[in-house]
Design a protein around this motif. Structure first.
Motif, mmCIF file in Angstrom:
data_model
loop_
_atom_site.group_PDB
_atom_site.id
_atom_site.type_symbol
_atom_site.label_atom_id
_atom_site.label_comp_id
_atom_site.label_asym_id
_atom_site.label_seq_id
_atom_site.Cartn_x
_atom_site.Cartn_y
_atom_site.Cartn_z
ATOM 1 N N ALA A 5 9.213 0.360 6.279
ATOM 2 C CA ALA A 5 8.075 -0.491 6.003
ATOM 3 C C ALA A 5 7.083 0.290 4.764
ATOM 4 N N ILE A 9 6.265 -0.961 0.993
ATOM 5 C CA ILE A 9 5.006 -1.043 0.592
ATOM 6 C C ILE A 9 4.781 -0.360 -0.657
ATOM 7 N N TYR A 292 -0.155 -3.513 4.689
ATOM 8 C CA TYR A 292 0.412 -2.818 5.936
ATOM 9 C C TYR A 292 -0.618 -2.269 6.577
#
Length: 314
Positions: A5, A9, A292
């Motif tokens: 993740a 990002i 996030y």
């Protein structure tokens, strides 16, 4: 935090920031460049730039945000029985105002000192209609910066390193009221800037190590990274994007870990207007949105952050 993740990002953010650089096709002489302004975010550093010797800058950054419980809200918001029935108790939302006052002075062309002192006003709204206030004057950060490479007409790049500490200047007392901890810290980091063809890219990062402060509180050590792109549409006006990513370790109270580690990433557009060059006066604004968020335990978080800055240099 999931590494995949994080990579996703960072990749998307950098593509958004760097796309205008590759899209620019006109060739412009560096001497006639319009130089965009710096980052608007209150916690941001000046990339890899250092001020000319003797220049003094005064900056004031304002931040407005509305917070809501992000994780663990169901357990953090409790239900209690009353004579009129069951009702919720605990935080429902919070309105936060942050004012960061900064001073920056260039001792030489490569060596400068700067300070940042925050004031925080956090008004918490509970489910049972009772409210609470937290905030006050925070601890002052003092930084020393050395420019490893200065930007020139022949080279648009600059690099700098930073070393500093947090001084115990904040208001302390009731830990449920005041946010300052009077904890010392060691801060190490650095930055990079590229300024050319009416465009500007700034990247910086730091890591902060804390000691134990007042009332047995030790703030969470954290890493913080910023990315900034701006394009000067005119001599006095530029548009761009800003982003940051922060990772906090857990904090400690009386030596016990609080299991409150967290991380977050925000990205959003910015605009900046310069009123004059001598003295240099500018006004900036930015709106940031989350890309996030992760929290080991309940925390207050926001979906939109409104940032403003005023800069005067002479």
């Amino acid at each position: 935090m999931r590494f995949s993740a994080f990579v996703r990002i960072v990749s998307i953010s950098l593509l958004c920031l760097l796309f205008p650089v590759f899209a620019a096709s006109e060739s412009i002489d560096r001497e006639s460049n319009r130089i965009p302004g710096p980052m608007v975010l209150p916690q941001a550093w000046p990339g890899g730039e250092t001020l000319p010797a003797g220049l003094f800058a005064v900056m004031n950054h304002f931040s407005f945000a509305k917070y809501k419980p992000y994780k663990g809200a169901s357990s953090y918001t409790k239900r209690v029985k009353t004579p009129v029935g069951e009702m919720k108790v605990g935080p429902k939302s919070a309105d936060q105002f942050v004012d960061v006052f900064k001073l920056r002075y260039a001792i030489t062309d490569r060596f400068e000192i700067r300070t940042a002192t925050p004031y925080i006003d956090l008004n918490i709204k509970n489910h049972n209609a009772d409210g609470a206030w937290k905030g006050g004057v925070g601890d002052t950060t003092t930084m020393l910066r050395y420019g490893l490479k200065k930007r020139t007409q022949d080279s648009p790049f600059s690099f700098a390193v930073d070393l500093g500490t947090t001084l115990p200047t904040g208001e302390v007392g009731n830990r449920d009221k005041y946010l300052a901890t009077n904890a010392f810290s060691l801060i190490a980091g650095g930055g990079f800037s590229w300024v050319d063809n009416n465009q500007r890219i700034d990247l910086d990062g730091r890591y902060v190590f804390y000691t134990e402060g007042a009332q047995g509180l030790r703030p969470a050590d954290f890493a913080l990274f910023h990315a900034h792109y701006a394009y000067a549409l005119t001599k006095n006006f530029d548009l761009g994007m800003e982003a940051y990513y922060r990772v906090d370790q857990q904090s400690y109270v009386d030596g016990r870990g609080q299991q409150d580690s967290c991380s977050e990433s925000y990205v959003g557009p910015k605009a900046q207007f310069r009123f004059s060059e001598a003295p240099y006066v500018s006004l900036g604004a930015a709106a940031l949105f989350p890309t996030y968020r992760y929290s080991e335990s309940m925390k207050l978080s926001t979906d939109t952050r409104w940032e403003f800055s005023i800069l005067v240099a002479f």
